[in-house]
Scaffold this motif. Structure first.
Motif, PDB file in Angstrom:
ATOM      1  N   VAL A 194       0.829  -1.205   0.000  1.00  0.00           N
ATOM      2  CA  VAL A 194       0.000   0.000   0.000  1.00  0.00           C
ATOM      3  C   VAL A 194       0.868   1.263   0.000  1.00  0.00           C
ATOM      4  CG1 VAL A 194      -1.715   1.325   1.307  1.00  0.00           C
ATOM      5  CG2 VAL A 194      -1.920  -1.165   1.143  1.00  0.00           C
ATOM      6  N   SER A 195       2.006   1.204   0.686  1.00  0.00           N
ATOM      7  CA  SER A 195       2.873   2.387   0.799  1.00  0.00           C
ATOM      8  C   SER A 195       3.589   2.727  -0.495  1.00  0.00           C
ATOM      9  CB  SER A 195       3.907   2.172   1.911  1.00  0.00           C
ATOM     10  OG  SER A 195       4.778   1.104   1.588  1.00  0.00           O
ATOM     11  N   SER A 196       3.415   1.923  -1.525  1.00  0.00           N
ATOM     12  CA  SER A 196       4.075   2.199  -2.807  1.00  0.00           C
ATOM     13  C   SER A 196       3.524   3.452  -3.490  1.00  0.00           C
ATOM     14  CB  SER A 196       3.936   0.996  -3.748  1.00  0.00           C
ATOM     15  OG  SER A 196       2.575   0.693  -3.995  1.00  0.00           O
ATOM     16  N   PHE A 197       2.488   4.056  -2.914  1.00  0.00           N
ATOM     17  CA  PHE A 197       2.001   5.326  -3.464  1.00  0.00           C
ATOM     18  C   PHE A 197       3.003   6.452  -3.223  1.00  0.00           C
ATOM     19  CE2 PHE A 197       0.719   5.791   0.953  1.00  0.00           C
ATOM     20  CZ  PHE A 197       0.920   7.152   1.204  1.00  0.00           C
ATOM     21  N   GLY A 198       3.911   6.276  -2.261  1.00  0.00           N
ATOM     22  CA  GLY A 198       4.848   7.327  -1.889  1.00  0.00           C
ATOM     23  C   GLY A 198       5.682   7.872  -3.039  1.00  0.00           C
ATOM     24  N   PRO A 199       6.382   7.029  -3.806  1.00  0.00           N
ATOM     25  CA  PRO A 199       7.175   7.549  -4.923  1.00  0.00           C
ATOM     26  C   PRO A 199       6.345   8.295  -5.957  1.00  0.00           C
ATOM     27  CG  PRO A 199       7.879   5.324  -4.372  1.00  0.00           C
ATOM     28  CD  PRO A 199       6.647   5.595  -3.569  1.00  0.00           C
ATOM     29  N   THR A 200       5.105   7.864  -6.190  1.00  0.00           N
ATOM     30  CA  THR A 200       4.242   8.575  -7.143  1.00  0.00           C
ATOM     31  C   THR A 200       3.960   9.996  -6.666  1.00  0.00           C
ATOM     32  OG1 THR A 200       3.184   6.493  -7.784  1.00  0.00           O
ATOM     33  CG2 THR A 200       2.036   8.516  -8.353  1.00  0.00           C
ATOM     34  N   VAL A 201       3.611  10.132  -5.388  1.00  0.00           N
ATOM     35  CA  VAL A 201       3.364  11.461  -4.823  1.00  0.00           C
ATOM     36  C   VAL A 201       4.632  12.314  -4.887  1.00  0.00           C
ATOM     37  CG1 VAL A 201       2.760  12.718  -2.713  1.00  0.00           C
ATOM     38  CG2 VAL A 201       1.532  10.620  -3.314  1.00  0.00           C
ATOM     39  N   THR A 202       5.768  11.694  -4.568  1.00  0.00           N
ATOM     40  CA  THR A 202       7.040  12.424  -4.593  1.00  0.00           C
ATOM     41  C   THR A 202       7.344  12.959  -5.981  1.00  0.00           C
ATOM     42  OG1 THR A 202       7.871  10.976  -2.835  1.00  0.00           O
ATOM     43  CG2 THR A 202       9.491  12.274  -4.043  1.00  0.00           C
ATOM     44  N   ALA A 203       7.155  12.117  -6.993  1.00  0.00           N
ATOM     45  CA  ALA A 203       7.443  12.534  -8.363  1.00  0.00           C
ATOM     46  C   ALA A 203       6.500  13.643  -8.821  1.00  0.00           C
ATOM     47  CB  ALA A 203       7.337  11.335  -9.301  1.00  0.00           C
ATOM     48  N   HIS A 227       8.923  26.570  -3.534  1.00  0.00           N
ATOM     49  CA  HIS A 227      10.001  27.529  -3.783  1.00  0.00           C
ATOM     50  C   HIS A 227      11.145  27.294  -2.793  1.00  0.00           C
ATOM     51  CE1 HIS A 227      11.998  31.219  -4.929  1.00  0.00           C
ATOM     52  NE2 HIS A 227      12.048  31.591  -3.649  1.00  0.00           N
ATOM     53  N   GLY A 228      12.356  27.279  -3.309  1.00  0.00           N
ATOM     54  CA  GLY A 228      13.529  27.050  -2.478  1.00  0.00           C
ATOM     55  C   GLY A 228      13.944  25.604  -2.397  1.00  0.00           C
ATOM     56  N   PHE A 229      13.100  24.703  -2.900  1.00  0.00           N
ATOM     57  CA  PHE A 229      13.418  23.276  -2.915  1.00  0.00           C
ATOM     58  C   PHE A 229      13.219  22.754  -4.346  1.00  0.00           C
ATOM     59  CE2 PHE A 229      12.373  24.238   1.425  1.00  0.00           C
ATOM     60  CZ  PHE A 229      13.298  23.509   2.163  1.00  0.00           C
ATOM     61  N   PRO A 230      14.167  23.029  -5.224  1.00  0.00           N
ATOM     62  CA  PRO A 230      14.000  22.665  -6.634  1.00  0.00           C
ATOM     63  C   PRO A 230      14.060  21.161  -6.875  1.00  0.00           C
ATOM     64  CG  PRO A 230      16.229  23.465  -6.235  1.00  0.00           C
ATOM     65  CD  PRO A 230      15.464  23.674  -4.963  1.00  0.00           C
ATOM     66  N   GLY A 231      13.455  20.747  -7.992  1.00  0.00           N
ATOM     67  CA  GLY A 231      13.511  19.345  -8.388  1.00  0.00           C
ATOM     68  C   GLY A 231      12.756  18.433  -7.444  1.00  0.00           C
ATOM     69  N   ILE A 232      13.294  17.246  -7.279  1.00  0.00           N
ATOM     70  CA  ILE A 232      12.632  16.218  -6.477  1.00  0.00           C
ATOM     71  C   ILE A 232      12.646  16.563  -4.993  1.00  0.00           C
ATOM     72  CG2 ILE A 232      14.577  14.695  -5.894  1.00  0.00           C
ATOM     73  CD1 ILE A 232      11.169  13.618  -7.378  1.00  0.00           C
ATOM     74  N   ALA A 233      13.451  17.538  -4.585  1.00  0.00           N
ATOM     75  CA  ALA A 233      13.499  17.935  -3.174  1.00  0.00           C
ATOM     76  C   ALA A 233      12.144  18.424  -2.682  1.00  0.00           C
ATOM     77  CB  ALA A 233      14.555  19.023  -2.967  1.00  0.00           C
ATOM     78  N   SER A 234      11.365  19.039  -3.565  1.00  0.00           N
ATOM     79  CA  SER A 234      10.008  19.461  -3.179  1.00  0.00           C
ATOM     80  C   SER A 234       9.151  18.257  -2.817  1.00  0.00           C
ATOM     81  CB  SER A 234       9.352  20.236  -4.327  1.00  0.00           C
ATOM     82  OG  SER A 234       9.972  21.480  -4.529  1.00  0.00           O
ATOM     83  N   GLY A 235       9.254  17.207  -3.618  1.00  0.00           N
ATOM     84  CA  GLY A 235       8.515  15.978  -3.322  1.00  0.00           C
ATOM     85  C   GLY A 235       8.952  15.364  -2.011  1.00  0.00           C
ATOM     86  N   PHE A 236      10.272  15.371  -1.750  1.00  0.00           N
ATOM     87  CA  PHE A 236      10.778  14.862  -0.476  1.00  0.00           C
ATOM     88  C   PHE A 236      10.184  15.638   0.697  1.00  0.00           C
ATOM     89  CE2 PHE A 236      15.066  12.884  -1.973  1.00  0.00           C
ATOM     90  CZ  PHE A 236      14.381  11.747  -2.363  1.00  0.00           C
ATOM     91  N   LEU A 237      10.142  16.952   0.557  1.00  0.00           N
ATOM     92  CA  LEU A 237       9.634  17.775   1.652  1.00  0.00           C
ATOM     93  C   LEU A 237       8.166  17.482   1.932  1.00  0.00           C
ATOM     94  CD1 LEU A 237      10.527  20.001   3.612  1.00  0.00           C
ATOM     95  CD2 LEU A 237       9.681  21.682   1.966  1.00  0.00           C
ATOM     96  N   ILE A 238       7.388  17.259   0.885  1.00  0.00           N
ATOM     97  CA  ILE A 238       5.962  16.977   1.057  1.00  0.00           C
ATOM     98  C   ILE A 238       5.744  15.612   1.714  1.00  0.00           C
ATOM     99  CG2 ILE A 238       3.846  16.450  -0.209  1.00  0.00           C
ATOM    100  CD1 ILE A 238       4.541  18.746  -2.089  1.00  0.00           C
ATOM    101  N   VAL A 239       6.436  14.568   1.240  1.00  0.00           N
ATOM    102  CA  VAL A 239       6.218  13.234   1.824  1.00  0.00           C
ATOM    103  C   VAL A 239       6.836  13.125   3.211  1.00  0.00           C
ATOM    104  CG1 VAL A 239       6.008  12.077  -0.404  1.00  0.00           C
ATOM    105  CG2 VAL A 239       8.256  12.242   0.686  1.00  0.00           C
ATOM    106  N   SER A 240       7.725  14.060   3.586  1.00  0.00           N
ATOM    107  CA  SER A 240       8.274  14.016   4.949  1.00  0.00           C
ATOM    108  C   SER A 240       7.216  14.332   5.998  1.00  0.00           C
ATOM    109  CB  SER A 240       9.446  14.992   5.081  1.00  0.00           C
ATOM    110  OG  SER A 240       9.009  16.340   4.967  1.00  0.00           O
TER     111      SER A 240
END
Length: 278
Positions: A230-239, A246-259
């Motif tokens: 079930v947790s495999s939704f995480g990478p999709t949300v991250t992408a 702003h201030g977190f370019p690229g995939i870092a924005s996705g990391f910040l959200i899933v954190s």
């Protein structure tokens, strides 16, 4: 899940410590699997990659052939009526533990999946970002092992809340230092984040065993295989969330959200009954 049941039963009164050792070994194996697979297939080719399964098969047959290593789990046979009664009576804590595992695992899977992409976005060379995921997971293995030895001093619920929240400032600092190209600080903060966030992993499953000791194998299947799926939704949300903050370019924005997912899990852990502490 079957191995988890055996590992938990082997610990008897020291179930937390026993299961932490089991989870630590598995996490170390997972963290080293990618570099080992890459090195092997680079030398012998992808068509011979199945050779890597042979040691596992040999160990499995060795385990089955040595009857003295068999460990009876605490589970007893249940008919459907008994099973339904147990699930109905303890559904709330089982669901809480399930969603806690899902939210934590979604974050961890997302980080492992896109760490190389994040380091590439920050301009680090391949020789650097290829070791990022092993560093995160090996540090996590250390966190699991230490947490298993701390459960007799810290109640598992408190340990879970701590690990699901304290990691966050270190992870945000990891993202900021990575953006600024500070390689040493980036890896140190990544290792600390992995060490902390994995600390409650084993306790999550052992709590489930305490809630329903009559069906530990089933609980392991719910909190491991099913929760991980079930947790495999995480990478999709991250992408999808890349480049959105702003201030977190690229995939870092996705990391910040899933954190935020582990923090939500920490809130759910506050609702767990005291019986999960053992």
């Amino acid at each position: 899940p079957a191995g988890a049941n055996i590992a938990g039963a082997a610990g008897t009164r020291n179930r937390d410590r026993s299961f932490a050792i089991f989870s630590t070994i598995g996490t170390v194996g997972y963290s080293l699997s990618q570099p080992i697979f890459s090195a092997f297939t680079g030398r012998f080719g992808i068509t011979r990659s199945y050779y890597l399964a042979l040691p596992t098969l040999c160990l499995a047959f060795l385990y089955l052939s040595l009857s003295s290593t068999g460990i009876e789990g605490p589970e007893k046979e249940l008919d459907f009526i008994e099973f339904r009664k147990i699930i109905k009576k303890r559904l709330a804590p089982i669901l809480l533990l399930f969603f806690i595992m899902v939210l934590r695992s979604a974050f961890v899977i997302s980080v492992v999946t896109f760490l190389a992409k994040a380091f590439d976005d920050w301009g680090f060379p391949r020789s650097v970002y290829s070791i990022a995921a092993p560093v995160f997971m090996l540090s996590g293995a250390g966190g699991i092992l230490l947490a298993g030895y701390l459960t007799h001093r810290i109640r598992p619920r408190k340990l879970m809340v701590a690990t699901l929240t304290i990691f966050l400032p270190f992870f945000v600092l990891f993202l900021l230092n990575g953006k600024n190209g500070a390689i040493v600080h980036t890896f140190v903060l990544l290792a600390i984040s992995g060490f902390i966030i994995h600390g409650g992993h084993a306790a999550n499953i052992v709590m489930g065993h305490r809630v329903a000791p009559e069906m530990t194998s089933t609980i392991s299947g719910i909190l491991m295989g099913f929760a991980w799926a079930v947790s495999s939704f995480g990478p999709t949300v991250t992408a999808l969330a890349g480049d959105t903050i702003h201030g977190f370019p690229g995939i870092a924005s996705g990391f910040l959200i899933v954190s935020a997912l582990p923090v939500i899990a920490a809130t759910l852990s506050l609702l767990l009954p005291t019986e999960v502490d053992g």
